[in-house]
Design a protein around this motif. Structure first.
Motif, PDB file in Angstrom:
ATOM      1  N   ARG A  23       0.826  -1.204   0.000  1.00 43.30           N
ATOM      2  CA  ARG A  23       0.000   0.000   0.000  1.00 43.30           C
ATOM      3  C   ARG A  23       0.863   1.259   0.000  1.00 43.30           C
ATOM      4  N   PRO A  27       0.673   2.695  -6.706  1.00 48.96           N
ATOM      5  CA  PRO A  27       0.565   3.875  -7.573  1.00 48.96           C
ATOM      6  C   PRO A  27      -0.375   4.913  -6.970  1.00 48.96           C
ATOM      7  N   LEU A  28       0.015   6.180  -7.063  1.00 50.04           N
ATOM      8  CA  LEU A  28      -0.838   7.250  -6.566  1.00 50.04           C
ATOM      9  C   LEU A  28      -1.904   7.573  -7.623  1.00 50.04           C
ATOM     10  N   SER A  30      -3.364  10.206  -8.128  1.00 55.27           N
ATOM     11  CA  SER A  30      -3.103  11.542  -8.672  1.00 55.27           C
ATOM     12  C   SER A  30      -2.002  11.524  -9.728  1.00 55.27           C
ATOM     13  N   ARG A  31      -1.238  10.423  -9.804  1.00 54.52           N
ATOM     14  CA  ARG A  31      -0.184  10.315 -10.809  1.00 54.52           C
ATOM     15  C   ARG A  31      -0.591   9.435 -11.982  1.00 54.52           C
ATOM     16  N   ARG A  32      -1.863   9.150 -12.076  1.00 52.15           N
ATOM     17  CA  ARG A  32      -2.322   8.320 -13.191  1.00 52.15           C
ATOM     18  C   ARG A  32      -2.255   9.133 -14.478  1.00 52.15           C
ATOM     19  N   THR A  79       7.497  16.227  -6.955  1.00 52.74           N
ATOM     20  CA  THR A  79       6.657  16.828  -5.923  1.00 52.74           C
ATOM     21  C   THR A  79       6.018  18.114  -6.430  1.00 52.74           C
ATOM     22  N   ASP A  82       3.185  17.101  -8.535  1.00 47.63           N
ATOM     23  CA  ASP A  82       2.083  16.665  -7.678  1.00 47.63           C
ATOM     24  C   ASP A  82       1.276  17.864  -7.191  1.00 47.63           C
ATOM     25  N   SER A 428       4.910   8.976 -12.953  1.00 45.60           N
ATOM     26  CA  SER A 428       3.753   8.153 -12.632  1.00 45.60           C
ATOM     27  C   SER A 428       4.127   6.897 -11.863  1.00 45.60           C
ATOM     28  N   PRO A 431       7.421   5.284  -6.877  1.00 43.85           N
ATOM     29  CA  PRO A 431       6.669   5.309  -5.620  1.00 43.85           C
ATOM     30  C   PRO A 431       7.078   6.495  -4.764  1.00 43.85           C
ATOM     31  N   ARG A 432       6.143   6.977  -4.000  1.00 46.67           N
ATOM     32  CA  ARG A 432       6.418   8.056  -3.060  1.00 46.67           C
ATOM     33  C   ARG A 432       5.998   7.584  -1.676  1.00 46.67           C
ATOM     34  N   GLU A 434       5.249   8.133   1.893  1.00 44.84           N
ATOM     35  CA  GLU A 434       4.963   9.263   2.767  1.00 44.84           C
ATOM     36  C   GLU A 434       5.555   9.079   4.160  1.00 44.84           C
TER      37      GLU A 434
END
Length: 584
Positions: A23, A27-28, A30-32, A79, A82, A428, A431-432, A434
């Motif tokens: 998780r 993929p975020l 928002s980055r789709r 970022t 984003d 895209s 991974p980021r 958090e």
């Protein structure tokens, strides 16, 4: 003593940790990425015809969380994107693109700009020139009309008699009241870069009305004059009242958030020549632009000058390091991406015109080494366009000028599409994490404690993994690949992999290309049902998954969970083997 935890409970705890990792690295939304534009779809069809496979950006990791990359070199830029996508950006995001004649007329990077603006908004035209570099060509990065100017660039044979700034180009008025007119396209914010040395007043007029006038002091330093344009303005006129006034560039930006790409391309330029620009002016002006990404597209002229014995590999290395360091001095928080040169051949006057230039591959590898050493990402444009012979294929389709150096038309557009596609995919797919600390804790739990290896830093020693067979379009395989990519473990080139992961429950021998001599260290891990053992005669590690929870239905999420479990089993096995080998 407390009772030992039952195996089933241990598996449940580890599986929960694997889900946490999946998780965290999923993929975020928002980055789709959207479907490619019609133009890009046509260019990708052309890429197939030209056998230009594209490539991926090599994006070094700057912060690790266990074996996973939590932050990368391009993270400052990603970022910023984003924030634009989320609507939380306080201002525009700027890309500064340095290069040679390939981008001097705003080609290649124009496609990159369009693709980025389509996703993140139009922030304006950015840094523009007073007039064209030559007395021909389109006025895409200049005023719409100009009169009374002498131009000097870092690429000129003779050094410029006046200091050159960030753009690599300077215009000097050669008559009183030299003029340049710019069309306003929604921009309301501007900056004028000029040198206060022998300058007369510089006047800016909007729609024929006075806006601002400079007050020179002749202190010899580059100056910045900022101005605001009224809403609905149509034209901006720049007037140098005195002969000898030095203009280093003019900026036009839109209000609010959006994407801006400054084209800083100069014919004949290389890193050595960009270093001849005035350091004070470059660092000051770059700091003013504050780019989130510095894109450096150099190497072609270096290859030619090496072939002509006008340079040395030591000089190329020294000056490229120096140029990147100067960029960092002006904008220390910028991400940077170095794009290698395209295919280079001997040219029409050679007995074998399409023979590859001798130093091309060495320069590409040198640029890659320098990029990674300086904390920059790297993109191999030569590989993306198809490697050796690609320029000839472009030429056969009429996409290269007769000099066999410069692509043209759709050839230039395709190069831009290859770069923007790789950049957007990297954004895209990267991974980021958090909460890196939570990721480390989950990995430790999944691993079942600290690694057994005696290595000083075993966390980052994730074994290279290839998925064979595996459909890259399958979401389950995609989830596994994403997880392994975050650990810098997955490689699509299976012959480089130390571990081979086979499909679940499928008894197959090693593929023949992997069974040849020289691959004796290749091992494989096999997903097998709990009742099965590793296949006899195969060097496989049986990896048995506990039953996956019923609510784990999303294929990508399942793939990430399975990938985390697999990676932990491989690292555990690797650690035990290393420990056993080091035990007397």
């Amino acid at each position: 003593m407390p009772a030992a935890e039952p195996p089933a409970d241990r598996d449940a705890v580890r599986l929960a940790a694997a889900r946490t990792i999946a998780r965290a690295l999923a993929p975020l939304p928002s980055r789709r990425l959207p479907e490619p534009s019609r133009q890009d779809q046509e260019l990708f069809k052309l890429a197939t015809v030209l056998k230009a496979p594209g490539s991926v950006i090599e994006n070094p990791c700057t912060e690790w969380a266990g074996p996973f990359c939590a932050r990368s070199s391009l993270d400052p830029f990603f970022t910023s994107l984003d924030n634009l996508r989320a609507g939380s950006a306080a201002s525009r995001v700027t890309v500064a693109a340095f290069g040679n004649s390939l981008i001097a007329a705003d080609r290649i990077v124009d496609v990159v700009r369009d693709d980025l603006m389509n996703l993140f908004g139009n922030g304006g035209r950015g840094l523009l020139l007073v007039d064209r570099i030559a007395d021909y060509g389109a006025r895409v990065r200049t005023g719409t009309s100009a009169d009374g100017w002498q131009v000097y660039t870092v690429g000129d044979v003779k050094p410029s008699p006046v200091p050159i700034g960030l753009s690599g180009v300077v215009h000097v008025s050669n008559a009183p009241r030299a003029r340049s007119r710019f069309a306003i396209k929604g921009e309301t914010q501007g900056s004028l870069f000029w040198l206060d040395k022998g300058a007369g007043p510089i006047e800016l007029r909007v729609d024929g009305k006075p806006l601002v006038q400079t007050e020179p002091k002749n202190d010899g330093h580059s100056q910045l004059t900022e101005f605001t344009l009224p809403e609905g303005a149509k034209t901006l006129e720049l007037i140098a009242h005195k002969k000898g006034t030095i203009i280093q560039g003019l900026v036009l930006d839109r209000p609010g958030a959006g994407l801006v790409l400054d084209t800083l391309g100069v014919p004949a330029a290389d890193a050595s020549l960009f270093l001849t620009a005035d350091e004070e002016a470059v660092t000051q002006q770059l700091g003013t632009r504050s780019p989130a990404l510095v894109l450096i597209m150099l190497g072609g002229n270096e290859v030619k000058r090496l072939q002509w014995k006008r340079s040395t590999m030591d000089k190329v290395e020294r000056d490229l390091h120096g140029f990147i360091q100067r960029v960092k001095l002006g904008s220390p928080t910028s991400a940077c991406l170095l794009v290698g040169p395209l295919d280079a051949v001997l040219g029409p006057d050679a007995s074998k015109p399409f023979q590859q230039r001798a130093d091309l591959l060495e320069v590409i590898e040198l640029e890659r080494k320098i990029a990674l050493a300086e904390g920059c990402a790297f993109f191999d444009l030569f590989a993306a366009m198809g490697g050796t012979g690609s320029l000839q294929r472009f030429h056969t389709k009429g996409l290269v000028h007769d000099d066999l150096v410069h692509p043209r038309g759709k050839g230039l557009d395709l190069l831009g599409a290859l770069i923007s596609d790789a950049l957007l995919k990297s954004w895209s797919e990267t991974p980021r994490a958090e909460q890196p600390e939570a990721l480390v804790a989950a990995w430790t739990t999944l691993l079942g404690g600290a690694p057994l290896s005696n290595e000083v830093d075993p966390w980052r020693r994730a074994p290279p993994v290839a998925l064979i067979p595996g459909d890259p379009k399958d979401p389950m395989a995609g989830g596994i690949q994403r997880l392994l990519a975050a650990a810098r473990a997955w490689t699509p080139r299976s012959e480089e992999a130390r571990w081979l992961v086979l499909d679940s429950g499928t008894a197959q021998p090693l593929p023949q290309p992997l069974a040849k001599d020289g691959l004796a260290t290749l091992r494989c891990a096999s997903l097998v049902p709990a009742s099965n053992l590793a296949w006899e005669g195969e060097p496989c590690l049986p990896v048995t998954l506990p039953p996956l929870p019923e609510d784990l239905q999303d294929p990508m999420d399942r793939g990430g969970t399975v990938g985390a479990w697999l990676l932990a089993e491989l690292v555990r096995q690797d650690s035990m083997l290393t420990t056993a080998e080091s035990t007397p």
